[in-house]
Write a protein that holds these residues in place. Sequence first.
Motif, PDB file in Angstrom:
ATOM      1  N   ILE A 144      16.338  92.469  11.869  1.00 24.07           N
ATOM      2  CA  ILE A 144      16.793  93.723  11.252  1.00 24.07           C
ATOM      3  C   ILE A 144      18.318  93.762  11.245  1.00 24.07           C
ATOM      4  O   ILE A 144      18.978  93.084  12.014  1.00 24.07           O
ATOM      5  CB  ILE A 144      16.225  94.963  11.980  1.00 24.07           C
ATOM      6  CG1 ILE A 144      16.676  94.986  13.447  1.00 24.07           C
ATOM      7  CG2 ILE A 144      14.726  95.019  11.868  1.00 24.07           C
ATOM      8  CD1 ILE A 144      16.298  96.245  14.194  1.00 24.07           C
ATOM      9  N   LYS A 145      18.869  94.607  10.358  1.00 23.75           N
ATOM     10  CA  LYS A 145      20.316  94.773  10.295  1.00 23.75           C
ATOM     11  C   LYS A 145      20.756  95.798  11.335  1.00 23.75           C
ATOM     12  O   LYS A 145      20.010  96.727  11.659  1.00 23.75           O
ATOM     13  CB  LYS A 145      20.729  95.281   8.924  1.00 23.75           C
ATOM     14  CG  LYS A 145      20.605  94.275   7.828  1.00 23.75           C
ATOM     15  CD  LYS A 145      21.067  94.980   6.623  1.00 23.75           C
ATOM     16  CE  LYS A 145      21.301  94.493   5.368  1.00 23.75           C
ATOM     17  NZ  LYS A 145      21.736  95.282   4.316  1.00 23.75           N
ATOM     18  N   ALA A 146      21.989  95.623  11.784  1.00 23.79           N
ATOM     19  CA  ALA A 146      22.549  96.576  12.741  1.00 23.79           C
ATOM     20  C   ALA A 146      22.790  97.918  12.065  1.00 23.79           C
ATOM     21  O   ALA A 146      23.188  97.980  10.905  1.00 23.79           O
ATOM     22  CB  ALA A 146      23.853  96.036  13.310  1.00 23.79           C
ATOM     23  N   VAL A 147      22.510  98.974  12.786  1.00 27.56           N
ATOM     24  CA  VAL A 147      22.756 100.331  12.301  1.00 27.56           C
ATOM     25  C   VAL A 147      23.875 100.897  13.156  1.00 27.56           C
ATOM     26  O   VAL A 147      23.782 100.904  14.377  1.00 27.56           O
ATOM     27  CB  VAL A 147      21.491 101.211  12.450  1.00 27.56           C
ATOM     28  CG1 VAL A 147      21.752 102.628  11.981  1.00 27.56           C
ATOM     29  CG2 VAL A 147      20.324 100.601  11.712  1.00 27.56           C
ATOM     30  N   ASP A 148      24.933 101.342  12.511  1.00 24.97           N
ATOM     31  CA  ASP A 148      26.072 101.876  13.254  1.00 24.97           C
ATOM     32  C   ASP A 148      25.793 103.324  13.634  1.00 24.97           C
ATOM     33  O   ASP A 148      25.895 104.220  12.812  1.00 24.97           O
ATOM     34  CB  ASP A 148      27.345 101.768  12.415  1.00 24.97           C
ATOM     35  CG  ASP A 148      28.578 102.110  13.226  1.00 24.97           C
ATOM     36  OD1 ASP A 148      28.532 101.984  14.466  1.00 24.97           O
ATOM     37  OD2 ASP A 148      29.586 102.503  12.621  1.00 24.97           O
ATOM     38  N   ILE A 149      25.404 103.511  14.884  1.00 26.00           N
ATOM     39  CA  ILE A 149      25.075 104.853  15.369  1.00 26.00           C
ATOM     40  C   ILE A 149      25.998 105.183  16.524  1.00 26.00           C
ATOM     41  O   ILE A 149      26.140 104.412  17.464  1.00 26.00           O
ATOM     42  CB  ILE A 149      23.609 104.938  15.838  1.00 26.00           C
ATOM     43  CG1 ILE A 149      22.663 104.769  14.657  1.00 26.00           C
ATOM     44  CG2 ILE A 149      23.338 106.262  16.520  1.00 26.00           C
ATOM     45  CD1 ILE A 149      21.212 104.850  15.027  1.00 26.00           C
ATOM     46  N   ASN A 150      26.631 106.327  16.438  1.00 28.09           N
ATOM     47  CA  ASN A 150      27.465 106.811  17.520  1.00 28.09           C
ATOM     48  C   ASN A 150      26.547 107.523  18.515  1.00 28.09           C
ATOM     49  O   ASN A 150      25.718 108.345  18.127  1.00 28.09           O
ATOM     50  CB  ASN A 150      28.524 107.771  16.969  1.00 28.09           C
ATOM     51  CG  ASN A 150      29.515 108.189  18.012  1.00 28.09           C
ATOM     52  OD1 ASN A 150      29.366 107.889  19.193  1.00 28.09           O
ATOM     53  ND2 ASN A 150      30.545 108.890  17.569  1.00 28.09           N
ATOM     54  N   PHE A 151      26.707 107.217  19.784  1.00 29.26           N
ATOM     55  CA  PHE A 151      25.820 107.786  20.804  1.00 29.26           C
ATOM     56  C   PHE A 151      25.861 109.311  20.805  1.00 29.26           C
ATOM     57  O   PHE A 151      24.857 109.959  21.050  1.00 29.26           O
ATOM     58  CB  PHE A 151      26.190 107.234  22.186  1.00 29.26           C
ATOM     59  CG  PHE A 151      25.185 107.537  23.233  1.00 29.26           C
ATOM     60  CD1 PHE A 151      23.974 106.863  23.260  1.00 29.26           C
ATOM     61  CD2 PHE A 151      25.411 108.508  24.187  1.00 29.26           C
ATOM     62  CE1 PHE A 151      23.017 107.131  24.215  1.00 29.26           C
ATOM     63  CE2 PHE A 151      24.470 108.794  25.150  1.00 29.26           C
ATOM     64  CZ  PHE A 151      23.265 108.098  25.164  1.00 29.26           C
ATOM     65  N   ALA A 152      27.011 109.895  20.493  1.00 28.21           N
ATOM     66  CA  ALA A 152      27.139 111.359  20.493  1.00 28.21           C
ATOM     67  C   ALA A 152      26.399 111.998  19.320  1.00 28.21           C
ATOM     68  O   ALA A 152      26.075 113.184  19.352  1.00 28.21           O
ATOM     69  CB  ALA A 152      28.608 111.741  20.449  1.00 28.21           C
ATOM     70  N   GLU A 153      26.093 111.211  18.274  1.00 25.77           N
ATOM     71  CA  GLU A 153      25.445 111.750  17.080  1.00 25.77           C
ATOM     72  C   GLU A 153      23.920 111.791  17.167  1.00 25.77           C
ATOM     73  O   GLU A 153      23.282 112.343  16.291  1.00 25.77           O
ATOM     74  CB  GLU A 153      25.813 110.902  15.856  1.00 25.77           C
ATOM     75  CG  GLU A 153      27.257 110.938  15.471  1.00 25.77           C
ATOM     76  CD  GLU A 153      27.552 110.025  14.289  1.00 25.77           C
ATOM     77  OE1 GLU A 153      26.642 109.290  13.866  1.00 25.77           O
ATOM     78  OE2 GLU A 153      28.680 110.061  13.804  1.00 25.77           O
TER      79      GLU A 153
END
Length: 111
Positions: free
Chosen positions: A53-62
């Motif tokens: 799978i492709k990386a998903v840019d997720i901010n932990f605070a979001e």
Amino acid sequence: MLKATNLKKAVFKILVFLIICFAYVYQKPILTTGEATDYAVLCLNVPPKELGIKAVDINFAEITLEKLSIDTKSGFFIQFTNQRELSVTLKTKNGIEPTIRMDAYNGKKMP
């Protein structure tokens, strides 16, 4: 006669050791909710290559934890030893709700 007694003691010790090992494997502690969420975010940010799978840019605070469920794995020996898997569904601010399946004891991702 002395050898038979020593053999019985050795067999008894091995049996007790195996029972203790089985009891530990059967009742291993499961990851906490925070640890499971951390592993899920890490899997999305840096996914293992074997998942494809492709990386998903997720901010932990979001993110927020939408759902956390503990399920039994399949297979005779796995069910016999009470092995579990976690399904973690996260919800992001932009509406994405990825679900990550992982081993409930060490956080290893499952395909």
